[in-house]
Motif scaffolding. Structure first.
Motif, PDB file in Angstrom:
ATOM      1  N   ILE A  38      48.449  14.433  33.871  1.00 16.52           N
ATOM      2  CA  ILE A  38      47.165  14.976  33.780  1.00 16.52           C
ATOM      3  C   ILE A  38      46.316  14.606  35.542  1.00 16.52           C
ATOM      4  N   ALA A  39      46.094  13.358  35.804  1.00 17.95           N
ATOM      5  CA  ALA A  39      46.074  13.400  36.596  1.00 17.95           C
ATOM      6  C   ALA A  39      46.416  13.461  38.097  1.00 17.95           C
ATOM      7  N   ALA A  40      48.121  13.600  38.015  1.00 17.36           N
ATOM      8  CA  ALA A  40      48.368  14.478  39.406  1.00 17.36           C
ATOM      9  C   ALA A  40      48.429  15.477  39.478  1.00 17.36           C
ATOM     10  N   SER A  41      48.072  16.088  38.315  1.00 15.56           N
ATOM     11  CA  SER A  41      47.553  18.165  38.068  1.00 15.56           C
ATOM     12  C   SER A  41      46.691  18.219  38.270  1.00 15.56           C
ATOM     13  N   GLY A  42      45.555  17.287  38.308  1.00 14.17           N
ATOM     14  CA  GLY A  42      44.317  17.411  38.512  1.00 14.17           C
ATOM     15  C   GLY A  42      44.294  17.198  40.533  1.00 14.17           C
ATOM     16  N   THR A  43      44.410  16.843  40.892  1.00 14.65           N
ATOM     17  CA  THR A  43      44.646  16.192  42.223  1.00 14.65           C
ATOM     18  C   THR A  43      45.479  17.249  43.252  1.00 14.65           C
ATOM     19  N   LEU A  44      46.044  18.301  42.991  1.00 13.50           N
ATOM     20  CA  LEU A  44      47.167  19.338  43.001  1.00 13.50           C
ATOM     21  C   LEU A  44      45.476  19.992  44.028  1.00 13.50           C
ATOM     22  N   ALA A  45      44.132  20.054  43.554  1.00 18.43           N
ATOM     23  CA  ALA A  45      42.940  20.403  44.470  1.00 18.43           C
ATOM     24  C   ALA A  45      42.838  20.568  45.180  1.00 18.43           C
ATOM     25  N   GLN A  46      43.701  18.647  45.548  1.00 21.16           N
ATOM     26  CA  GLN A  46      43.001  18.062  46.881  1.00 21.16           C
ATOM     27  C   GLN A  46      43.591  19.235  48.937  1.00 21.16           C
ATOM     28  N   ILE A  47      44.869  19.443  47.699  1.00 24.63           N
ATOM     29  CA  ILE A  47      46.004  20.757  48.913  1.00 24.63           C
ATOM     30  C   ILE A  47      46.158  22.161  48.581  1.00 24.63           C
ATOM     31  N   ILE A  48      45.932  22.634  47.498  1.00 24.09           N
ATOM     32  CA  ILE A  48      46.048  24.364  47.107  1.00 24.09           C
ATOM     33  C   ILE A  48      45.401  24.566  47.407  1.00 24.09           C
ATOM     34  N   PRO A  49      45.143  25.959  48.345  1.00 25.15           N
ATOM     35  CA  PRO A  49      43.830  26.010  49.237  1.00 25.15           C
ATOM     36  C   PRO A  49      42.012  26.770  47.842  1.00 25.15           C
ATOM     37  N   PRO A  50      41.432  26.637  47.830  1.00 22.93           N
ATOM     38  CA  PRO A  50      40.595  26.269  48.587  1.00 22.93           C
ATOM     39  C   PRO A  50      40.383  24.724  48.521  1.00 22.93           C
ATOM     40  N   SER A  51      40.780  23.718  49.105  1.00 20.89           N
ATOM     41  CA  SER A  51      40.900  22.607  48.986  1.00 20.89           C
ATOM     42  C   SER A  51      39.746  22.048  49.879  1.00 20.89           C
ATOM     43  N   LEU A  52      38.443  20.826  49.939  1.00 22.42           N
ATOM     44  CA  LEU A  52      37.703  20.704  50.795  1.00 22.42           C
ATOM     45  C   LEU A  52      37.735  19.907  51.841  1.00 22.42           C
TER      46      LEU A  52
ATOM     47  N   ALA B  52      47.320  23.506  38.556  1.00 25.67           N
ATOM     48  CA  ALA B  52      47.661  24.553  40.293  1.00 25.67           C
ATOM     49  C   ALA B  52      46.620  26.043  39.639  1.00 25.67           C
ATOM     50  N   LEU B  53      46.402  26.391  39.030  1.00 27.65           N
ATOM     51  CA  LEU B  53      44.944  27.542  38.978  1.00 27.65           C
ATOM     52  C   LEU B  53      44.026  26.727  39.268  1.00 27.65           C
ATOM     53  N   LEU B  54      43.746  25.108  38.361  1.00 30.81           N
ATOM     54  CA  LEU B  54      42.008  25.392  38.425  1.00 30.81           C
ATOM     55  C   LEU B  54      42.249  24.719  40.342  1.00 30.81           C
ATOM     56  N   ALA B  55      42.711  24.329  40.513  1.00 27.16           N
ATOM     57  CA  ALA B  55      42.710  23.837  42.198  1.00 27.16           C
ATOM     58  C   ALA B  55      42.781  25.707  43.118  1.00 27.16           C
ATOM     59  N   ALA B  56      42.735  26.609  42.535  1.00 20.79           N
ATOM     60  CA  ALA B  56      43.122  27.070  43.224  1.00 20.79           C
ATOM     61  C   ALA B  56      41.371  28.261  43.271  1.00 20.79           C
ATOM     62  N   THR B  57      41.067  28.025  41.888  1.00 22.00           N
ATOM     63  CA  THR B  57      40.001  28.571  41.668  1.00 22.00           C
ATOM     64  C   THR B  57      38.583  27.324  42.338  1.00 22.00           C
ATOM     65  N   THR B  58      39.054  26.150  41.457  1.00 21.14           N
ATOM     66  CA  THR B  58      37.460  25.389  41.844  1.00 21.14           C
ATOM     67  C   THR B  58      38.263  24.033  43.208  1.00 21.14           C
TER      68      THR B  58
ATOM     69  N   LEU C  20      51.844  25.047  46.900  1.00 17.32           N
ATOM     70  CA  LEU C  20      53.378  24.970  45.644  1.00 17.32           C
ATOM     71  C   LEU C  20      55.023  24.459  45.269  1.00 17.32           C
ATOM     72  N   ILE C  21      55.158  23.584  46.792  1.00 16.88           N
ATOM     73  CA  ILE C  21      56.454  22.905  46.270  1.00 16.88           C
ATOM     74  C   ILE C  21      55.776  21.890  45.422  1.00 16.88           C
ATOM     75  N   LEU C  22      54.991  21.098  45.592  1.00 21.77           N
ATOM     76  CA  LEU C  22      54.640  19.820  45.133  1.00 21.77           C
ATOM     77  C   LEU C  22      54.470  20.322  43.583  1.00 21.77           C
ATOM     78  N   THR C  23      53.714  21.544  43.352  1.00 23.09           N
ATOM     79  CA  THR C  23      53.657  21.814  41.904  1.00 23.09           C
ATOM     80  C   THR C  23      54.929  22.072  41.201  1.00 23.09           C
ATOM     81  N   GLY C  24      55.545  22.642  41.678  1.00 25.46           N
ATOM     82  CA  GLY C  24      57.135  23.164  41.082  1.00 25.46           C
ATOM     83  C   GLY C  24      57.806  22.060  41.031  1.00 25.46           C
ATOM     84  N   LEU C  25      57.949  20.524  41.689  1.00 24.11           N
ATOM     85  CA  LEU C  25      58.443  18.814  41.546  1.00 24.11           C
ATOM     86  C   LEU C  25      57.756  18.289  40.964  1.00 24.11           C
ATOM     87  N   TYR C  26      56.616  18.420  40.538  1.00 23.15           N
ATOM     88  CA  TYR C  26      55.740  18.072  39.406  1.00 23.15           C
ATOM     89  C   TYR C  26      56.305  18.933  37.767  1.00 23.15           C
ATOM     90  N   VAL C  27      56.749  20.106  38.066  1.00 23.78           N
ATOM     91  CA  VAL C  27      57.897  20.703  36.428  1.00 23.78           C
ATOM     92  C   VAL C  27      58.572  19.630  36.776  1.00 23.78           C
TER      93      VAL C  27
END
Length: 491
Positions: free
Chosen positions: A152-166, A114-120, A191-198
């Motif tokens: 790992i694969a699912a957490s990486g795809t959070l970059a798709q929906i958490i800003p700054p998403s391309l 989630a942090l990488l998604a919000a930065t990268t 953030l809700i999707l991240t919570g569902l993963y947890v």
């Protein structure tokens, strides 16, 4: 000839699908279809040669679009951060923090994702980084192979929906909406999707405790004050960068393009602070950024050629009539559209879906009274599954490229399936509870004012979803479209 003239739009769409199934490059498939059917329409007397005179101005408009500048900025920022070792530092530190918990490494991966998604904002960078760093450690300490690869694969795809998403940048551009509003609307669903993963990992550790054991004491080298200092020094820089990028956009201080520029500068400063900035790193980041930006622009040019001819042959009306005639009003439309996007995501990535499908669906959603920011976020969550679909998901390919030989491809596929189901649940939650997507009080007040004055629809809510709005759909159908309207463009 009469049958061809009467069915030019479905023939054009079918030819595009055929080109894509043959594996022809998307940008050239779109442009070639547009040109071929445009020439065919001129030959049959359906179109005027003057139609193609609108192309140069439209293509120049793409090159002059300031919104698209955010794509290279955010891409460059993500690549510099990924190569400067931020992901490695975060995973090591957060892994130590959550180590005593059962499933602690999985929680660390989700949190860092989630942090990488919000930065990268770049899926490939997140998946590859976490696959290289955390997957061997998880396997070493007895984690289930499917859980480790899936999380790992699912957490990486959070970059798709958490800003700054391309994809949100492209979605906002295609729907004619503000990127800042799209970012703000997508934050809570992300953030809700991240919570569902947890929550899934928590449930799995209860049902199968051995699938995600806690780290043994000898593996936890940091404790007490040292751990607190390490967490503080590792967490503060990315959090400052997140505020620099997203906070300034949400507060209205900076535009998304300006936020992206500040993010790119901030990434360079962090790389310098870590003493990891080099000419080699800069060269790799700039080359990859240039390739991705060119890829986006070429697809956008191709979709512009296709869209011009498609609208000239009344393809937009064909799509509108097709979708507005669905039973169930808004709810029926949303169900069909989401099923369609989910199925197309098996074969197309989010760039292609955004440029081909979204411009056709957006006007219909607008005429049905669906808020386009809400609709864009909903499609963004749905398109996230394109990275996780076995066997064609790109996140699965990224992970396979860095996974050790002990991980079979079938392990990665089976590990991804529960997270695809969670993403589908998230799509359903957004439809059932539309207020999850919230943005800008001014926008909401304006929508309420228009609804009260009878001047326009309010953002979609549960009641309108369940009741449908067939009257509005019928009222909005207007078969009278001439060549001049088509030449003026869709924006």
């Amino acid at each position: 000839m009469e049958w061809i003239i009467g069915n030019m739009a479905p023939l054009m769409f079918g030819a595009l699908v055929l080109f894509l199934l043959f594996g022809y490059p998307v940008a050239f498939a779109l442009a070639a279809n547009g040109i071929v059917f445009g020439l065919l329409g001129i030959e049959l007397g359906l179109l005027q040669p003057a139609l193609f005179q609108a192309l140069p101005e439209r293509i120049f408009g793409i090159m002059a679009n300031d919104t698209l500048l955010a794509i290279p900025f955010f891409t460059f920022m993500g690549l510099v951060l990924e190569r400067s070792g931020m992901a490695e530092d975060l995973l090591d530190t957060i892994g130590q923090l959550f180590g005593p918990l059962r499933g602690g490494l999985a929680y660390a991966v989700i949190f860092v994702g989630a942090l990488l998604a919000a930065t990268t904002g770049v899926v490939a960078a997140s998946v590859i980084s976490m696959g290289l760093i955390s997957l061997p450690i998880m396997l070493r300490y007895g984690y289930d192979k499917r859980l480790a690869s899936g999380v790992i694969a699912a957490s990486g795809t959070l970059a798709q929906i958490i800003p700054p998403s391309l994809v949100l940048i492209i979605m906002a551009d295609q729907l004619g909406k503000s990127v800042g509003d799209m970012y703000e609307g997508a934050m809570i669903p992300g953030l809700i999707l991240t919570g569902l993963y947890v929550g899934y990992v928590v449930l799995l550790t209860i049902i199968k405790p051995n699938a995600a054991p806690a780290l043994p004491p000898e593996a936890r080298s940091l404790r007490g004050f040292k751990l607190a200092v390490r967490v503080l020094t590792t967490m503060v820089p990315p959090l400052v960068l997140i505020f620099l990028v997203l906070g300034t956009i949400f507060l209205g201080i900076a535009t998304p393009t300006e936020g992206g520029a500040m993010g790119a500068a901030g990434a360079l400063i962090l790389a310098v602070a870590r003493k990891r900035l080099s000419w080699k790193l800069l060269k790799q980041a700039m080359e990859t950024t240039g390739k991705l930006s060119s890829f986006v622009v070429f697809i956008l040019v191709g979709s512009t050629v296709f869209g011009l001819v498609f609208r000239a042959v009344n393809g937009d009306l064909w799509v509108e009539h097709l979708l507005l005639s669905l039973p169930g009003g808004q709810l029926g439309f949303l169900i069909v559209v989401n099923v369609l996007v989910f199925l197309l995501a098996f074969f197309l990535d989010f760039f292609e879906l955004s440029f081909i499908i979204v411009p056709l669906l957006g006007p219909v959603a607008d005429k049905l009274g669906i808020d386009l920011i809400w609709f864009g976020v909903l499609l963004g969550v749905n398109m996230q599954t394109s990275f996780m679909h076995p066997p064609f998901g790109f996140a699965l390919f990224y992970l396979r490229s860095v996974a050790p030989a002990s991980i079979k491809t079938t392990d990665i596929y089976w590990g991804a399936i529960p997270f695809v189901c969670i993403q589908i649940i998230m799509v359903a939650l957004i439809i059932i509870f539309p207020n999850i997507v919230s943005y800008g009080d001014d926008a909401q007040r304006e929508a309420a004012r228009l609804e009260k004055a009878g001047e326009g629809p309010a953002p979609v809510d549960l009641d309108t979803l369940m009741q449908g709005d067939q009257n509005e759909g019928a009222k909005s159908q207007d078969p009278s479209t001439d060549l001049l309207k088509n030449l003026q463009g869709d924006k």
